[in-house]
Design a protein around this motif. Structure first.
Motif, short mmCIF file in Angstrom:
data_model
loop_
_atom_site.label_atom_id
_atom_site.label_comp_id
_atom_site.label_asym_id
_atom_site.label_seq_id
_atom_site.Cartn_x
_atom_site.Cartn_y
_atom_site.Cartn_z
N LEU A 177 -28.73 -21.04 12.13
CA LEU A 177 -28.31 -20.08 13.15
C LEU A 177 -26.99 -19.42 12.76
CD1 LEU A 177 -28.61 -18.79 15.98
CD2 LEU A 177 -27.37 -20.77 16.87
N LEU A 178 -26.05 -20.21 12.24
CA LEU A 178 -24.77 -19.66 11.81
C LEU A 178 -24.95 -18.64 10.69
CD1 LEU A 178 -21.67 -19.66 11.96
CD2 LEU A 178 -21.70 -21.56 10.33
N ARG A 179 -25.81 -18.95 9.73
CA ARG A 179 -26.06 -18.00 8.63
C ARG A 179 -26.69 -16.71 9.17
NH1 ARG A 179 -28.04 -22.73 5.95
NH2 ARG A 179 -26.44 -23.50 4.56
N ALA A 180 -27.65 -16.87 10.08
CA ALA A 180 -28.30 -15.69 10.66
C ALA A 180 -27.29 -14.85 11.45
CB ALA A 180 -29.46 -16.11 11.57
N PHE A 181 -26.42 -15.51 12.20
CA PHE A 181 -25.41 -14.79 12.97
C PHE A 181 -24.43 -14.09 12.03
CE2 PHE A 181 -21.39 -14.54 15.32
CZ PHE A 181 -21.82 -13.80 16.41
N ALA A 182 -24.02 -14.79 10.96
CA ALA A 182 -23.09 -14.18 10.00
C ALA A 182 -23.74 -12.98 9.33
CB ALA A 182 -22.67 -15.22 8.96
N TRP A 183 -25.01 -13.09 8.98
CA TRP A 183 -25.71 -11.98 8.35
C TRP A 183 -25.78 -10.79 9.30
CZ3 TRP A 183 -30.41 -9.56 9.47
CH2 TRP A 183 -30.88 -8.69 8.46
N THR A 184 -26.07 -11.08 10.59
CA THR A 184 -26.19 -10.02 11.60
C THR A 184 -24.85 -9.32 11.82
OG1 THR A 184 -27.95 -11.23 12.70
CG2 THR A 184 -26.85 -9.53 14.00
N THR A 185 -23.78 -10.09 11.99
CA THR A 185 -22.47 -9.47 12.22
C THR A 185 -21.99 -8.71 10.98
OG1 THR A 185 -21.37 -11.56 11.65
CG2 THR A 185 -21.70 -11.09 14.00
N ASP A 186 -22.33 -9.20 9.80
CA ASP A 186 -21.97 -8.47 8.58
C ASP A 186 -22.71 -7.13 8.53
OD1 ASP A 186 -20.67 -8.31 5.96
OD2 ASP A 186 -22.73 -8.48 5.17
N TRP A 221 -23.76 -5.42 11.13
CA TRP A 221 -23.13 -4.55 12.13
C TRP A 221 -21.81 -3.97 11.62
CZ3 TRP A 221 -23.82 -8.37 16.81
CH2 TRP A 221 -25.15 -8.35 17.23
N VAL A 280 -13.86 -17.07 10.05
CA VAL A 280 -15.00 -16.26 9.61
C VAL A 280 -14.78 -15.81 8.17
CG1 VAL A 280 -16.31 -14.14 10.02
CG2 VAL A 280 -15.56 -15.54 11.95
#
Length: 120
Positions: free
Chosen positions: A83-92, A94, A112
């Motif tokens: 989940l953390l990797r997916a969130f980091a990928w998403t925010t990157d 954005w 971060v």
């Protein structure tokens, strides 16, 4: 030996044995006490493997429970890392979209930045 000597010998032996009956009885009591102590020792020795087997069974059950709990925790940790990797990928993604649109995003939190550099 004649009959009189034999009778005297038997009488003497009877008196010795009759008087010695006390010693025989005392020896019998001591022997029975020693036997009782030996039986108690054997019972204790035989009980020890059973107690150790029970202790081992408790230890085995504890290890199995801890292994199951560790497995569940590892699964949760793995899901959280995913989940953390997916969130980091998403925010990157954005942040890149904002850069392309000419919008400067707020600086990232130091944790971060550390995660983005190290992956940990």
């Amino acid at each position: 030996m004649n009959v009189t000597e034999w009778i005297g010998l038997i009488t003497a032996a009877g008196s010795i044995l009759g008087g010695g009956g006390f010693f025989v009885a005392r020896a019998t009591v001591k022997a029975s006490q020693a036997t009782a102590r030996a039986n108690e020792a054997v019972a204790t020795i035989q009980a020890n493997p059973q107690a150790k087997a029970q202790d081992f069974a408790v230890l085995q059950a504890t290890v199995q429970r801890v292994d199951e709990e560790n497995g569940k925790l590892r699964l949760r940790q793995s899901r959280l890392e995913t989940l953390l990797r997916a969130f980091a990928w998403t925010t990157d993604r954005w942040a890149r979209q904002m850069h392309h649109a000419g919008i400067e995003p707020e600086p990232a939190h130091p944790l971060v930045d550390e995660y983005n550099r190290t992956g940990v």
